[in-house]
Scaffold this motif. Sequence first.
Motif, PDB file in Angstrom:
ATOM      1  N   ALA A 227       8.047   5.249  -7.064  1.00  0.00           N
ATOM      2  CA  ALA A 227       7.816   4.894  -5.683  1.00  0.00           C
ATOM      3  C   ALA A 227       8.240   3.373  -5.321  1.00  0.00           C
ATOM      4  CB  ALA A 227       6.331   4.934  -5.287  1.00  0.00           C
ATOM      5  N   GLU A 228       7.619   2.424  -6.137  1.00  0.00           N
ATOM      6  CA  GLU A 228       7.997   0.948  -5.805  1.00  0.00           C
ATOM      7  C   GLU A 228       9.402   0.701  -5.757  1.00  0.00           C
ATOM      8  OE1 GLU A 228       6.431  -3.417  -6.971  1.00  0.00           O
ATOM      9  OE2 GLU A 228       6.284  -1.731  -8.634  1.00  0.00           O
ATOM     10  N   VAL A 229      10.131   1.126  -6.708  1.00  0.00           N
ATOM     11  CA  VAL A 229      11.750   1.026  -6.899  1.00  0.00           C
ATOM     12  C   VAL A 229      12.593   1.833  -5.498  1.00  0.00           C
ATOM     13  CG1 VAL A 229      13.834   1.093  -8.005  1.00  0.00           C
ATOM     14  CG2 VAL A 229      11.687   0.515  -9.259  1.00  0.00           C
ATOM     15  N   SER A 230      11.916   2.984  -4.958  1.00  0.00           N
ATOM     16  CA  SER A 230      12.361   3.695  -4.192  1.00  0.00           C
ATOM     17  C   SER A 230      12.346   3.098  -2.959  1.00  0.00           C
ATOM     18  CB  SER A 230      12.063   5.075  -4.033  1.00  0.00           C
ATOM     19  OG  SER A 230      10.761   5.255  -4.070  1.00  0.00           O
ATOM     20  N   LEU A 231      11.053   2.459  -2.627  1.00  0.00           N
ATOM     21  CA  LEU A 231      10.594   1.480  -1.607  1.00  0.00           C
ATOM     22  C   LEU A 231      11.708   0.266  -1.286  1.00  0.00           C
ATOM     23  CD1 LEU A 231       7.084   2.103  -1.650  1.00  0.00           C
ATOM     24  CD2 LEU A 231       8.302   2.519   0.507  1.00  0.00           C
TER      25      LEU A 231
ATOM     26  N   ASP B  83       3.243   7.757  -4.313  1.00  0.00           N
ATOM     27  CA  ASP B  83       3.184   7.628  -5.914  1.00  0.00           C
ATOM     28  C   ASP B  83       3.668   9.051  -6.350  1.00  0.00           C
ATOM     29  OD1 ASP B  83       2.334   7.902  -8.421  1.00  0.00           O
ATOM     30  OD2 ASP B  83       0.315   7.451  -8.133  1.00  0.00           O
ATOM     31  N   VAL B  84       4.395   9.137  -7.297  1.00  0.00           N
ATOM     32  CA  VAL B  84       5.209  10.295  -7.604  1.00  0.00           C
ATOM     33  C   VAL B  84       4.093  11.261  -8.084  1.00  0.00           C
ATOM     34  CG1 VAL B  84       6.802  11.320  -9.262  1.00  0.00           C
ATOM     35  CG2 VAL B  84       7.347   9.267  -8.226  1.00  0.00           C
ATOM     36  N   LYS B  85       3.123  10.785  -8.679  1.00  0.00           N
ATOM     37  CA  LYS B  85       2.026  11.667  -9.364  1.00  0.00           C
ATOM     38  C   LYS B  85       1.381  12.501  -8.378  1.00  0.00           C
ATOM     39  CE  LYS B  85       1.645   9.017 -13.493  1.00  0.00           C
ATOM     40  NZ  LYS B  85       0.462   8.299 -14.205  1.00  0.00           N
ATOM     41  N   LYS B  86       1.297  11.990  -6.904  1.00  0.00           N
ATOM     42  CA  LYS B  86       0.582  12.694  -5.826  1.00  0.00           C
ATOM     43  C   LYS B  86       1.130  13.389  -5.044  1.00  0.00           C
ATOM     44  CE  LYS B  86      -2.358   8.338  -5.704  1.00  0.00           C
ATOM     45  NZ  LYS B  86      -3.107   7.290  -4.955  1.00  0.00           N
ATOM     46  N   ARG B  87       2.590  13.569  -5.364  1.00  0.00           N
ATOM     47  CA  ARG B  87       3.631  14.126  -4.436  1.00  0.00           C
ATOM     48  C   ARG B  87       3.531  15.609  -4.698  1.00  0.00           C
ATOM     49  NH1 ARG B  87       9.208  11.273  -5.030  1.00  0.00           N
ATOM     50  NH2 ARG B  87       7.734   9.598  -4.012  1.00  0.00           N
ATOM     51  N   ALA B  88       3.697  16.603  -3.413  1.00  0.00           N
ATOM     52  CA  ALA B  88       3.907  17.757  -3.442  1.00  0.00           C
ATOM     53  C   ALA B  88       5.036  18.328  -4.414  1.00  0.00           C
ATOM     54  CB  ALA B  88       3.986  18.407  -2.170  1.00  0.00           C
ATOM     55  N   TYR B  89       6.062  17.697  -4.343  1.00  0.00           N
ATOM     56  CA  TYR B  89       7.262  18.256  -5.214  1.00  0.00           C
ATOM     57  C   TYR B  89       7.931  17.070  -5.910  1.00  0.00           C
ATOM     58  CZ  TYR B  89      11.842  20.260  -6.278  1.00  0.00           C
ATOM     59  OH  TYR B  89      12.817  20.666  -7.082  1.00  0.00           O
TER      60      TYR B  89
ATOM     61  N   SER C 118       0.934  -1.384   0.065  1.00  0.00           N
ATOM     62  CA  SER C 118       0.028   0.206   0.216  1.00  0.00           C
ATOM     63  C   SER C 118       0.902   1.127   0.084  1.00  0.00           C
ATOM     64  CB  SER C 118      -0.795   0.014   1.195  1.00  0.00           C
ATOM     65  OG  SER C 118      -0.075  -0.042   2.493  1.00  0.00           O
ATOM     66  N   LEU C 119       2.068   1.161   0.479  1.00  0.00           N
ATOM     67  CA  LEU C 119       3.152   2.334   0.531  1.00  0.00           C
ATOM     68  C   LEU C 119       3.401   2.583  -1.023  1.00  0.00           C
ATOM     69  CD1 LEU C 119       5.678   1.171   3.071  1.00  0.00           C
ATOM     70  CD2 LEU C 119       3.867   2.849   3.521  1.00  0.00           C
ATOM     71  N   ILE C 120       3.024   1.738  -1.990  1.00  0.00           N
ATOM     72  CA  ILE C 120       3.347   2.355  -3.339  1.00  0.00           C
ATOM     73  C   ILE C 120       2.503   3.555  -3.913  1.00  0.00           C
ATOM     74  CG2 ILE C 120       3.416   1.337  -5.725  1.00  0.00           C
ATOM     75  CD1 ILE C 120       4.289  -1.316  -4.687  1.00  0.00           C
ATOM     76  N   SER C 121       1.329   3.202  -3.584  1.00  0.00           N
ATOM     77  CA  SER C 121       0.242   4.326  -3.646  1.00  0.00           C
ATOM     78  C   SER C 121       0.553   5.475  -2.932  1.00  0.00           C
ATOM     79  CB  SER C 121      -1.279   3.697  -3.566  1.00  0.00           C
ATOM     80  OG  SER C 121      -2.225   4.765  -3.774  1.00  0.00           O
ATOM     81  N   LYS C 122       0.924   5.309  -1.582  1.00  0.00           N
ATOM     82  CA  LYS C 122       1.083   6.479  -0.870  1.00  0.00           C
ATOM     83  C   LYS C 122       2.297   7.498  -1.366  1.00  0.00           C
ATOM     84  CE  LYS C 122       2.632   7.858   3.930  1.00  0.00           C
ATOM     85  NZ  LYS C 122       2.931   7.407   5.255  1.00  0.00           N
TER      86      LYS C 122
END
Length: 454
Positions: A199-203, A185-191, A179-183
């Motif tokens: 997100a998945e790879v950075s996790l 998600d680059v498209k939802k990021r403030a910057y 579920s952290l992949i959605s949390k």
Amino acid sequence: MRYLVVFAQAHNDFRLPELCSVAELHAFTIDFYGTCDPTRPYMVLDLAEEAHAQILARRCILVKSVYEYYADGSSYDQLHELTRANRGQWEKYIPDTSFRFNVTAYNHKIPQSRQRCVVESFAYMGFLGKIDMKHPDIVLACFEEYLDRHETTRAKYDGDGDFIHLYFGKLLEEGSARSLISKFDVKKRAYFGNTSMEAEVSLLMANQSLASPGKFIYDPFMGTGSMAYPTAHFGAFVFGSDIDGRQMRGKGNPPGVLRAAAQYGIDSRIVDLCTFDVTNHPLRCGGLFDAIVTDPPYGVRAGAKRIGRKQELSPARMESYMEHRQNPQPDDQPYIPPTKPYELSSLVADLVLLARYLLKCGGRLVFFLPTVTEDYSELDVHQFLCEGMEVVGNSLQDFGSWGRRLITIKKVTDIQNAAPILHDRDSSASDLDHTPAHQHFRDKYFQGFKQRSA
């Protein structure tokens, strides 16, 4: 105790390193039962405690669910024989436990009529509790594994029953880390920027770095902070630097990285952001960090830079420059040092030397290395190692003619080395017999790998 792990169908090559990293972080061991093939969607593990299986389900990004293992086999006759033999594991649920039975397959869709037949074939288990499809006390599951046939044209249920293996068990825990992949998600990021890591790879990188509360982690190519957010989410404190401070600042106030960190509630774990060139870093004390996790720029979307000039100044211009520096004027603009390209093979070699200086003993360096598929060999990675540094992970994200490898290197010496002097190497000339596949990667990428080999 034996457990069945069901993987999400992504990043097959990253599965084993992630499992082993999480096990090392929590100080337990994993024994692999049977054939340990990371390309297959199911894996049976031997663990000392049920709590260890729950840790894997809650921390591993690639784990979809974990089951208490009952049996496996190449046929239903063999599966039923082993299930009967393991009666001691499931007989406690017979009297009054509500249950649900799932029958599913990998690379295939099972018709409902046969799913019903499979469920009925387990009638000998004799459960007396009620069937509850929504909120059962236990969930039993049977998995059929089929060969990959995604490039073939076939009817909907063609090949039904031609599975290569079966697994049966009771659900212990659904994987909650995905579920952290959605949390994140680059498209939802403030910057974010055009070089932000997905997100998945950075996790996955955060897990490889063993990020946890109290750890101090450094990103020397911070950019927009993609590595900082998951590592800080897992409790680590993060320090970041970049040669171009604009990447970290963005527009507005506070800086972009801190705005995005505040979105995730982890801004208090961003220790500081500094602008400097890693080859001329101000860190005068080694053994500071528990991990270094980064995605070095390799020139596809942004090129690596280091302080220096592409061409040396003539004696006359140098004399004028030095005179101006010694006698600054009140209206002078702030001095911005010139930069020049930083060849990837030199950058990676310097990064390993810097990591040996900055890491604690047992600390990890985690970074991505792009390589040309047809030119890559294991020597490419071992060539840039130095004494006291050991490779513990090498996973490929394949893009066809090229790929990027998640390299994990561990510092295995407690000797505190002096700060390395990172000389400006001539990347066009090498005294090594072997030319690594990542050398001059940017040029190879834009030439086109197929045209270059032709």
